[in-house]
Design a protein around this motif. Structure first.
Motif, PDB file in Angstrom:
ATOM      1  N   SER A 180      88.262 -47.268 -70.755  1.00 49.63           N
ATOM      2  CA  SER A 180      88.204 -47.290 -69.493  1.00 49.63           C
ATOM      3  C   SER A 180      88.237 -48.531 -68.574  1.00 49.63           C
ATOM      4  N   GLN A 181      88.554 -48.386 -67.628  1.00 49.04           N
ATOM      5  CA  GLN A 181      89.081 -49.137 -66.674  1.00 49.04           C
ATOM      6  C   GLN A 181      88.874 -48.970 -65.422  1.00 49.04           C
ATOM      7  N   LEU A 182      88.677 -50.369 -64.743  1.00 48.63           N
ATOM      8  CA  LEU A 182      88.284 -49.956 -63.188  1.00 48.63           C
ATOM      9  C   LEU A 182      89.339 -50.506 -62.170  1.00 48.63           C
ATOM     10  N   GLU A 183      89.384 -50.209 -61.045  1.00 48.73           N
ATOM     11  CA  GLU A 183      90.736 -50.396 -60.150  1.00 48.73           C
ATOM     12  C   GLU A 183      90.189 -50.701 -58.573  1.00 48.73           C
ATOM     13  N   GLU A 184      90.447 -52.228 -58.076  1.00 46.11           N
ATOM     14  CA  GLU A 184      90.017 -51.847 -56.071  1.00 46.11           C
ATOM     15  C   GLU A 184      91.332 -51.166 -56.114  1.00 46.11           C
ATOM     16  N   SER A 185      91.031 -50.975 -54.771  1.00 44.78           N
ATOM     17  CA  SER A 185      91.736 -51.152 -53.693  1.00 44.78           C
ATOM     18  C   SER A 185      91.622 -51.101 -52.355  1.00 44.78           C
ATOM     19  N   GLY A 186      92.066 -51.584 -51.038  1.00 44.86           N
ATOM     20  CA  GLY A 186      91.471 -51.269 -50.011  1.00 44.86           C
ATOM     21  C   GLY A 186      92.254 -53.200 -49.794  1.00 44.86           C
ATOM     22  N   GLY A 212      87.371 -43.540 -67.113  1.00 47.68           N
ATOM     23  CA  GLY A 212      86.752 -43.249 -68.589  1.00 47.68           C
ATOM     24  C   GLY A 212      85.572 -43.670 -68.655  1.00 47.68           C
ATOM     25  N   LEU A 213      84.893 -43.387 -67.015  1.00 52.79           N
ATOM     26  CA  LEU A 213      83.507 -43.630 -67.316  1.00 52.79           C
ATOM     27  C   LEU A 213      82.712 -43.297 -65.796  1.00 52.79           C
ATOM     28  N   PHE A 214      81.941 -42.402 -65.571  1.00 54.89           N
ATOM     29  CA  PHE A 214      80.971 -41.909 -64.377  1.00 54.89           C
ATOM     30  C   PHE A 214      80.207 -42.962 -64.185  1.00 54.89           C
ATOM     31  N   LEU A 215      80.539 -43.495 -62.752  1.00 53.73           N
ATOM     32  CA  LEU A 215      79.798 -44.254 -62.499  1.00 53.73           C
ATOM     33  C   LEU A 215      78.661 -44.337 -62.028  1.00 53.73           C
ATOM     34  N   ASN A 269      83.040 -41.024 -57.805  1.00 53.22           N
ATOM     35  CA  ASN A 269      83.728 -41.757 -58.275  1.00 53.22           C
ATOM     36  C   ASN A 269      84.028 -42.871 -58.012  1.00 53.22           C
ATOM     37  N   TYR A 270      83.265 -42.936 -56.825  1.00 47.94           N
ATOM     38  CA  TYR A 270      84.293 -44.822 -56.201  1.00 47.94           C
ATOM     39  C   TYR A 270      83.065 -45.619 -55.997  1.00 47.94           C
ATOM     40  N   VAL A 271      83.247 -46.517 -56.072  1.00 47.02           N
ATOM     41  CA  VAL A 271      82.144 -47.586 -55.192  1.00 47.02           C
ATOM     42  C   VAL A 271      83.550 -48.405 -54.178  1.00 47.02           C
TER      43      VAL A 271
END
Length: 122
Positions: free
Chosen positions: A1-7, A25-28, A75-77
């Motif tokens: 599972s992986q998180l990726e930031e942008s912006g 890999g995660l359903f937020l 699936n974004y925060v």
């Protein structure tokens, strides 16, 4: 599972930026999600979290009224940052933890993004 930031990036004082975090890999929608930041020379601190258990957003006092956390069906925060100040400068991290999580204790979060730079300067 992986998180990726942008912006992230550079903003002038009083300006705005919108950070986004997506997960693979995660359903937020099943988790509590949070944003942390680390200013130069300081320890990492919790900025905002969105609790899954009660749906409420929580903010550290220094960003109340200026930052807004949200989650969408894609699936974004997101972290909408308005009225930015130079002291908001730092590396911002997305973090995911159990649905009942309602605090910023870092050992409670299971997944972390790599972080993204936000610089507020004139």
């Amino acid at each position: 599972s992986q998180l990726e930031e942008s912006g992230g990036g550079l903003a002038h004082p009083g300006g705005s930026l919108r950070l986004s975090c997506t997960a693979s890999g995660l359903f937020l929608d099943y988790y509590g999600t949070a944003w942390f930041r680390q200013a130069p020379g300081k320890e990492r601190e919790g900025v905002s979290l969105l609790s899954k258990s009660d749906g409420s957003p929580y903010y550290v006092d220094s960003v109340k009224g200026r930052f807004t956390i949200s989650r969408d069906n894609g699936n974004y925060v997101h972290l909408q940052m308005d009225s930015l100040k130079p002291e908001d400068t730092g590396i911002y991290y997305c973090a995911v933890g159990p649905s009942w999580l309602q605090n910023f204790r870092e050992n409670g979060y299971d997944y972390w993004g790599r972080g993204i730079q936000v610089t507020v300067s004139s």
